[in-house]
Design an enzyme around this catalytic site. Structure first.
Site, PDB file in Angstrom:
ATOM      1  N   LYS A  52       0.837  -1.207   0.000  1.00 21.04           N
ATOM      2  CA  LYS A  52       0.000   0.000   0.000  1.00 21.04           C
ATOM      3  C   LYS A  52       0.875   1.261   0.000  1.00 21.04           C
ATOM      4  O   LYS A  52       0.590   2.215  -0.726  1.00 21.04           O
ATOM      5  CB  LYS A  52      -0.956  -0.020   1.212  1.00 21.04           C
ATOM      6  CG  LYS A  52      -2.078  -1.043   1.060  1.00 21.04           C
ATOM      7  CD  LYS A  52      -2.911  -1.250   2.326  1.00 21.04           C
ATOM      8  CE  LYS A  52      -3.911  -2.385   2.099  1.00 21.04           C
ATOM      9  NZ  LYS A  52      -4.743  -2.681   3.292  1.00 21.04           N
ATOM     10  N   GLN A  96      -4.899  -1.614   9.478  1.00 19.54           N
ATOM     11  CA  GLN A  96      -4.812  -2.933   8.848  1.00 19.54           C
ATOM     12  C   GLN A  96      -5.398  -4.001   9.774  1.00 19.54           C
ATOM     13  O   GLN A  96      -5.091  -4.048  10.965  1.00 19.54           O
ATOM     14  CB  GLN A  96      -3.347  -3.258   8.510  1.00 19.54           C
ATOM     15  CG  GLN A  96      -3.152  -4.537   7.717  1.00 19.54           C
ATOM     16  CD  GLN A  96      -3.734  -4.477   6.304  1.00 19.54           C
ATOM     17  OE1 GLN A  96      -3.848  -3.417   5.696  1.00 19.54           O
ATOM     18  NE2 GLN A  96      -4.130  -5.619   5.781  1.00 19.54           N
ATOM     19  N   ASP A 119     -11.138   2.625   3.587  1.00 18.41           N
ATOM     20  CA  ASP A 119     -11.420   1.186   3.491  1.00 18.41           C
ATOM     21  C   ASP A 119     -12.911   0.919   3.267  1.00 18.41           C
ATOM     22  O   ASP A 119     -13.288  -0.179   2.854  1.00 18.41           O
ATOM     23  CB  ASP A 119     -11.021   0.483   4.805  1.00 18.41           C
ATOM     24  CG  ASP A 119      -9.667  -0.202   4.721  1.00 18.41           C
ATOM     25  OD1 ASP A 119      -9.267  -0.600   3.611  1.00 18.41           O
ATOM     26  OD2 ASP A 119      -9.025  -0.354   5.784  1.00 18.41           O
TER      27      ASP A 119
HETATM   28  N1  GUN Z   1      -7.110  -6.976   5.963  1.00 20.44           N
HETATM   29  C1  GUN Z   1      -7.413  -7.697   4.863  1.00 20.44           C
HETATM   30  N2  GUN Z   1      -7.898  -6.898   3.893  1.00 20.44           N
HETATM   31  C2  GUN Z   1      -7.917  -5.649   4.396  1.00 20.44           C
HETATM   32  C3  GUN Z   1      -8.308  -4.390   3.874  1.00 20.44           C
HETATM   33  O1  GUN Z   1      -8.777  -4.250   2.736  1.00 20.44           O
HETATM   34  N3  GUN Z   1      -8.145  -3.323   4.697  1.00 20.44           N
HETATM   35  C4  GUN Z   1      -7.678  -3.436   5.963  1.00 20.44           C
HETATM   36  N4  GUN Z   1      -7.580  -2.339   6.703  1.00 20.44           N
HETATM   37  N5  GUN Z   1      -7.306  -4.597   6.487  1.00 20.44           N
HETATM   38  C5  GUN Z   1      -7.422  -5.691   5.699  1.00 20.44           C
END
Ligand code: GUN
Length: 292
Positions: A52, A96, A119
């Site tokens: 990311k 996350q 998100d």
């Molecule tokens: N864990 C797995 N996929 C995601 C996501 O798209 N965003 C976040 N914040 N955590 C995750």
């Protein structure tokens, strides 16, 4: 059979985002700023967050990574969220997941200002998505919709089987595929307690597998000419790899792909699109596209 190339599609979209960012900055506007909060040392989460941050660079965004050990308290994490909510330079941020067991994930998600929730996990965004209002749509379902659109896969009036009912993928995917302005499809959600799961799946024109069980979808579960979207990314041991593992999707690709009109590979399918859609949401946050 078409291999749906998520990596190439994501690269093209990131180039479009970068061009738009540079144009915004050239006109005196602000460079979008994404913050990511990473708790602990889960291997998968480390990789996702690293990717990311790299994607932010590719898009010309500013990024900030906040790392904490897994003994951080819920109160401390909520304090961090509060600071990010009030930081005017930060347009959007993510925490996350998964979080350590002693932290209530939902409590943290609901503490995030929904206007910075790139998100799309906050109930305000989930609710607005469900009734078709402008909002941050969670990245994996949005990436899948984008791939289907870019590869001209017709969804309107088609039968879609969504395997899995998670808050992050299955539920929002089913909701979007059902809605007239997005998928406009007839949707069946299949899960661990579904009866006749194989038969139901085998009737679908589009199968979206998001159950986290390696190679769960076998050839007998897929109709000839169907489109198959594989959301799974389970790490399975592989001694031939330097890392000691490889990523295995929810679909038995070897057996299923010959029957398909189109299919996403793992890796290189849905995964790169998910990160790319987070970038698109961050751009929208920077532009205050949905919320002032
Ligand atoms: N864990 C797995 N996929 C995601 C996501 O798209 N965003 C976040 N914040 N955590 C995750």
């Amino acid at each position: 059979m078409t291999i749906i190339d998520g990596k190439a599609t994501a690269a093209a979209i990131k180039a479009e985002i970068k061009a738009e960012v540079e144009s915004i900055v050239a006109q005196g506007g602000k460079r979008p700023h994404l913050a990511a909060v990473l708790v602990g040392h889960d291997g998968g989460s480390e990789t996702y967050v690293k990717n990311k941050v790299l994607a932010c660079e590719e898009c010309g965004f500013t990024s900030t990574l906040l790392r904490y050990e897994d003994d951080i308290t819920e109160e401390q994490l909520l304090h961090t969220v509060d600071k990010l909510n009030r930081d005017e330079d930060i347009d959007g941020f993510i925490v996350q997941l998964p979080l350590p067991k002693h932290i209530r994930e939902q409590k943290v998600i609901e503490a995030i200002d929904y206007r910075k929730d790139v998100d799309g996990f906050h109930p305000v965004n989930v609710g607005r998505m469900a009734i078709g209002l402008p909002c941050f749509i969670s990245a994996t379902p949005l990436g899948i919709l984008t791939l289907l659109r870019r590869y001209n896969v017709e969804t309107s009036g088609k039968k879609v089987a969504v395997l899995g009912r998670s808050n992050i993928v299955g539920k929002p995917m089913a909701s979007l595929m059902m809605q007239k302005q997005y998928g406009d499809a007839t949707v069946t959600v299949l899960h661990s307690h579904s009866q006749n799961l194989k038969e139901e799946c085998a009737q679908a024109d589009i199968v979206i597998a998001a159950i986290g069980q390696p190679a769960f979808v076998t050839a007998d579960m897929v109709k000839e000419g169907a489109t198959v979207i594989d959301v799974g990314t389970t790490r399975v041991p592989d001694t031939t790899r330097k890392s000691g593992f490889r990523l295995q999707g929810d679909v038995d690709f070897e057996a299923v792909s010959p029957k398909c009109a189109a299919i996403t590979p793992v890796p290189g399918g849905v995964g790169p699109m998910t990160i790319c859609m987070l970038m698109l949401n961050t751009l929208a946050a920077g532009k205050k596209e949905y919320y002032k």
